[in-house]
Write a protein that holds these residues in place. Structure first.
Motif, PDB file in Angstrom:
ATOM      1  N   THR A 129      33.409  35.350  38.530  1.00  0.00           N
ATOM      2  CA  THR A 129      34.622  36.000  39.041  1.00  0.00           C
ATOM      3  C   THR A 129      34.659  37.437  38.550  1.00  0.00           C
ATOM      4  N   ARG A 131      37.426  41.024  38.082  1.00  0.00           N
ATOM      5  CA  ARG A 131      38.778  41.558  38.165  1.00  0.00           C
ATOM      6  C   ARG A 131      38.831  42.665  39.201  1.00  0.00           C
ATOM      7  N   TRP A 144      42.211  38.957  40.880  1.00  0.00           N
ATOM      8  CA  TRP A 144      40.786  38.665  40.695  1.00  0.00           C
ATOM      9  C   TRP A 144      40.181  38.179  42.008  1.00  0.00           C
TER      10      TRP A 144
END
Lengths: 159, 250
Positions: A129, A131, A144
């Motif tokens: 993942t 941001r 995110w």
């Protein structure tokens, strides 16, 4: 806890966060204590962030919940000790995840504020993942995206 | 509410007002970006930063009102004091300029106030310390956000570098006022956090490939109510409604 205090707590604990309606103020740790005085029941709540615009609504909802339970009382806002995401209950964290918001990391020390570079995707649990933005749809969330399932998601910031 | 009010400023009220006015005026300035930021994510971020500051201002004004003991509330402190009664730094009332000016202003101030809040959480009047403990978590994010942007701008294109350096040069004469000594003992003396501020800023400027301006003559006067020409118009907009329709609420 006296019967009246318990009933007042139970009534106040049903109030939900208007921004994240799956969480009650008890789940969030925003509901601090219920005390009895000559003027009746006093419910103490604490803001998540200084500028949280939900506080006014929450205070009104608590008063409404008390009235519905037949309890005369009022709300007091307290600042100390400062709210931390560590006060969010396990139940609250699970509900947040089910709702599609990645819950905050535990132990909101000053170091932890800046150590959140691994947040699991609430949809597919991948750690791939990134941001997108420090500040999301509310003060308490950042934005995110998951590079595995390609979905964007909110992360409840560590605080 | 009626006309302008004059506050009886005990040492506690004075220190709290300085913090409150910094937060309100910078919060108002940052809120002017709403709908105008360079990208959508930044628009939302700036609105969030402004919200933090205005939230802090509300708590601080409530404390100032309680400390004054004249039965006033936070709204009266914000809406009914004249320009000369405002105790904010000249730095925070400076216009937004381009995005670089806004980011540099935010970083210079946030680095200062973050250190002050952290010190105040341990050594300040109890009610002020409670606000400080809450605010320092927020200011930590403000520092990170502004620092990330300044590094990106300074170490970016020739244009963004030049603008970031120009913003730093423009605002530098307003930094001295932050560290003027306050010996009241209500909270930490700002003079004591200058070295830490310098070191933290030097680290960020190095990453941003920017040059720290040389210390020269510094602007001063905001804490005493002597403001630049920019505060009046800001207050006119901020206070307009309560001045024209006293006590209006909805």
């Amino acid at each position: 806890m006296s019967d009246l205090r318990q009933r007042a707590w139970d009534a106040a604990a049903t109030v939900v966060d208007p921004e994240i309606p799956v969480l009650t103020i008890a789940d969030l740790g925003v509901l601090r204590e219920v005390t009895l005085s000559a003027e009746g029941v006093e419910v103490a709540i604490t803001p998540t962030y200084s500028g949280c615009p939900a506080m006014g609504v929450i205070a009104l909802d608590v008063e409404r919940a008390l009235a519905a339970a037949g309890i005369a009382g009022h709300v007091r806002t307290v600042l100390s000790p400062a709210w931390t995401t560590d006060w969010m209950s396990e139940d609250g964290r699970r509900k947040l995840l089910d709702y599609g918001i990645a819950p905050p990391a535990k132990t909101a020390s000053r170091r932890a504020l800046f150590g959140e570079d691994r947040v699991a995707c609430p949809r597919c649990a991948s750690l791939a993942t990134e941001r997108l933005a420090e500040f999301g749809s509310t003060s308490c969330k950042s934005l995110w995206r998951c590079t595995a399932c390609r979905e964007p998601f909110d992360h409840f910031r560590c605080h | 509410m009626t006309g302008s009010i004059t506050i009886a400023e005990s040492p506690l009220v004075r220190v709290v007002l300085a913090r409150a006015d910094d937060a309100l005026i910078l919060g108002h300035r940052v809120s002017e970006w709403c709908g105008h930021a360079p990208i959508l994510e930044e628009d939302i971020a700036l609105a969030n930063l402004a919200l933090d500051l205005i939230g802090q201002a509300r708590s601080l004004y409530a404390l100032a009102a309680e400390a004054e003991g004249a039965g006033r509330d936070e709204d009266q402190f914000a809406y009914l004091r004249d320009e000369r009664a405002y105790r904010n730094l000249l730095l925070v009332e400076q216009p937004n300029g381009d995005f670089a000016v806004t980011i540099v202003r935010h970083l210079l101030f946030s680095l200062f106030i973050d250190a002050w809040w952290r010190a105040a959480a341990k050594h300040a009047e109890a009610r002020l310390a409670a606000i400080a403990a809450k605010a320092e978590k927020e200011s930590a994010y403000h520092v990170r956000h502004a620092a990330e942007w300044l590094i990106r701008l300074g170490d970016g294109t020739a244009e963004s570098h030049a603008r970031a350096q120009a913003a730093l040069d423009l605002l530098w004469p307003y930094t001295g006022e932050m560290f003027e000594t306050d010996a009241s003992g209500v909270g930490p003396d700002p003079a004591g956090i200058r070295d830490g501020w310098d070191a933290a800023l030097a680290d960020i400027l190095a990453q941003a490939t920017l040059t720290r301006p040389r210390d020269g003559w510094m602007q001063s006067g905001g804490r005493a109510g002597r403001h630049s020409e920019h505060l009046g118009p800001l207050l006119a907009e901020l206070q307009y409604l309560q001045r024209v329709h006293p006590g209006a609420s909805w």
